[in-house]
Scaffold this active site. Structure first.
Site, PDB file in Angstrom:
ATOM      1  N   LYS A  13       0.833  -1.217   0.000  1.00  0.00           N
ATOM      2  CA  LYS A  13       0.000   0.000   0.000  1.00  0.00           C
ATOM      3  C   LYS A  13       0.865   1.265   0.000  1.00  0.00           C
ATOM      4  O   LYS A  13       0.637   2.188  -0.780  1.00  0.00           O
ATOM      5  CB  LYS A  13      -0.917   0.038   1.241  1.00  0.00           C
ATOM      6  N   ARG A  87      -9.429   0.922   9.031  1.00  0.00           N
ATOM      7  CA  ARG A  87      -9.037  -0.456   9.318  1.00  0.00           C
ATOM      8  C   ARG A  87     -10.175  -1.226   9.977  1.00  0.00           C
ATOM      9  O   ARG A  87     -10.058  -2.423  10.201  1.00  0.00           O
ATOM     10  CB  ARG A  87      -7.872  -0.415  10.305  1.00  0.00           C
ATOM     11  N   ARG A 121      11.251  -6.136   4.888  1.00  0.00           N
ATOM     12  CA  ARG A 121      11.121  -4.669   4.785  1.00  0.00           C
ATOM     13  C   ARG A 121      12.115  -3.974   5.719  1.00  0.00           C
ATOM     14  O   ARG A 121      12.324  -4.378   6.857  1.00  0.00           O
ATOM     15  CB  ARG A 121       9.695  -4.249   5.158  1.00  0.00           C
ATOM     16  N   ARG A 154      11.326  -2.480  11.403  1.00  0.00           N
ATOM     17  CA  ARG A 154      10.325  -2.078  12.401  1.00  0.00           C
ATOM     18  C   ARG A 154      10.121  -3.223  13.388  1.00  0.00           C
ATOM     19  O   ARG A 154      10.107  -4.385  12.992  1.00  0.00           O
ATOM     20  CB  ARG A 154       8.984  -1.791  11.703  1.00  0.00           C
ATOM     21  N   ARG A 165      -0.714  -9.638  13.218  1.00  0.00           N
ATOM     22  CA  ARG A 165      -1.212  -8.533  12.377  1.00  0.00           C
ATOM     23  C   ARG A 165      -2.099  -9.066  11.259  1.00  0.00           C
ATOM     24  O   ARG A 165      -3.097  -8.439  10.897  1.00  0.00           O
ATOM     25  CB  ARG A 165      -0.026  -7.743  11.809  1.00  0.00           C
TER      26      ARG A 165
END
Ligand code: ADP
Ligand code: AMP
Length: 206
Positions: A13, A87, A121, A154, A165
């Protein structure tokens, strides 16, 4: 233009929001970035939400909704690309009361690829630009090409949190996809190909 990007964590996204913003000259509103900035600043609100974010949970959603909607009012009331918000159905309803969304793009991606994307990531500590150790590596290891900042993983991108998640996405955010489907503005995109291909598909849809 007011667009919403929805999909599981790590589906791309933010990557597509950046491209869309460049193309249409719109601001990129990432609720995750807004909330991480509050945590980093150590504000009372940041302190309240930190533990939820560490676990990949939604947290106090009325408060979060207020913060994100206020941010929109202040920075870009007439057009935006929203990434990570809404969300929950509650958030989608609150957004709907204030803004007319033209399309909600649902990024579809298989779990195996989600895991690869999130665990690989790396995010710049200074400018929040996103890289991937295999798919989009920086020129110099662990250094941001854009600002020279340090690239970090992260905390919530570590394998232990990712499964949670994904579960939170399925329980809380899949109903938002039905919400936009009922409103007749849902568009689905295959998020699996390379970023430029996904981008072209989105341009066709909008
Ligand atoms: P999200 O904002 O949905 O959490 P990101 O845009 O941060 O996802 O992308 C997650 C990771 O996957 C990043 O490391 C990014 O560089 C990488 N990525 C994004 N889109 C693609 C793609 N189409 N193919 C391969 N890797 C991608
Ligand atoms: P993201 O950057 O979108 O991956 O979001 C990181 C974390 O921030 C999530 O796991 C949540 O804990 C929190 N978060 C981001 N956006 C929202 C939102 N719209 N509502 C509640 N929590 C959010």
């Amino acid at each position: 233009m007011k667009l919403v990007l929805i999909g599981p964590p790590g589906c791309g996204k933010g990557t597509q929001a950046e491209k869309l913003c460049k193309k249409f000259g719109l601001p990129h509103i990432s609720s995750g970035n807004i909330l991480r900035a509050e945590v980093a600043a150590g504000s009372p609100f940041g302190k309240k939400i930190k533990s939820y974010m560490d676990r990949g949970e939604i947290g106090p959603q009325e408060l979060i909704t207020e913060v994100v909607l206020e941010y929109i009012d202040k920075h870009c009331p007439s057009g935006f690309i929203l990434d990570g918000f809404p969300r929950t159905v509650y958030q989608a309803q609150e957004l709907e009361k204030r803004h007319s969304i033209v399309a909600a793009i649902y990024f579809k991606l298989a779990k195996k690829e989600i895991l690869k994307r999130i665990t690989g990531r790396r995010t710049c500590k200074t400018c929040a630009r996103v890289y991937h150790i295999d798919y989009n590596p920086p020129k110099k290891r662990d250094i941001c090409d854009a600002c020279g900042g340090e690239l970090l993983q992260r905390d919530d991108d570590k394998k232990e949190t990712v499964e949670n998640r994904i579960k939170v996405f399925e329980a809380e955010t899949l109903p938002v996809i039905d919400f936009y489907k009922s409103a007749g503005i849902l568009k689905e995109v295959n998020a699996n190909p390379a970023p430029d291909i996904v981008f072209n598909e989105i341009l066709h849809l909008v």
